[in-house]
Design a protein around this motif. Sequence first.
Motif, mmCIF file in Angstrom:
data_model
loop_
_atom_site.group_PDB
_atom_site.id
_atom_site.type_symbol
_atom_site.label_atom_id
_atom_site.label_comp_id
_atom_site.label_asym_id
_atom_site.label_seq_id
_atom_site.Cartn_x
_atom_site.Cartn_y
_atom_site.Cartn_z
ATOM 1 N N ALA A 223 0.815 -1.218 0.000
ATOM 2 C CA ALA A 223 0.000 0.000 0.000
ATOM 3 C C ALA A 223 0.850 1.270 0.000
ATOM 4 N N THR A 224 2.033 1.214 0.606
ATOM 5 C CA THR A 224 2.886 2.410 0.703
ATOM 6 C C THR A 224 3.975 2.450 -0.356
ATOM 7 N N ASP A 225 3.900 1.543 -1.316
ATOM 8 C CA ASP A 225 4.953 1.412 -2.324
ATOM 9 C C ASP A 225 6.301 1.244 -1.615
ATOM 10 N N ASN B 198 5.322 6.057 0.364
ATOM 11 C CA ASN B 198 4.140 6.867 0.687
ATOM 12 C C ASN B 198 3.536 6.390 2.011
ATOM 13 N N GLY C 183 1.835 7.626 4.290
ATOM 14 C CA GLY C 183 0.467 8.039 4.594
ATOM 15 C C GLY C 183 -0.587 7.171 3.938
ATOM 16 N N GLU C 184 -0.176 6.294 3.056
ATOM 17 C CA GLU C 184 -1.103 5.418 2.341
ATOM 18 C C GLU C 184 -1.231 4.044 2.989
ATOM 19 N N ALA C 185 -0.660 3.858 4.171
ATOM 20 C CA ALA C 185 -0.660 2.545 4.822
ATOM 21 C C ALA C 185 -2.079 2.052 5.070
ATOM 22 N N THR C 186 -2.334 0.837 4.628
ATOM 23 C CA THR C 186 -3.608 0.172 4.875
ATOM 24 C C THR C 186 -3.335 -1.311 5.099
#
Length: 101
Positions: A41-43, A47, A49-52
């Motif tokens: 998710a965070t590449d 990224n 802030g994109e953690a899922t």
Amino acid sequence: MDEQDRVSAFLDEHNLHAPPAHRVLDLVSETGELAKDVNVATDYGENPGEATVQEDELGDALFCLLALADELDIDATGALDTALSKYDDRIEETDDAGSKD
């Protein structure tokens, strides 16, 4: 019925009890799957802030942790209360919840 009781009943009903060492390995495997979700998710951290994570994967890890507590005859709620108290004490003493280890 609390979550630990639900897991215990499930283990009993389906004859899924296992030694604690196996439960720890299951837990590590499931937390690894959570880490993989976050990496993707965070590449791979580019990224943050994109953690899922997927809800079912989080549920798998929670199941493994509660199954481990059940196999060790440890009350998960009591263990959580102890941890929160420990963190409160650390914050009060050092303004940080970390153990510094």
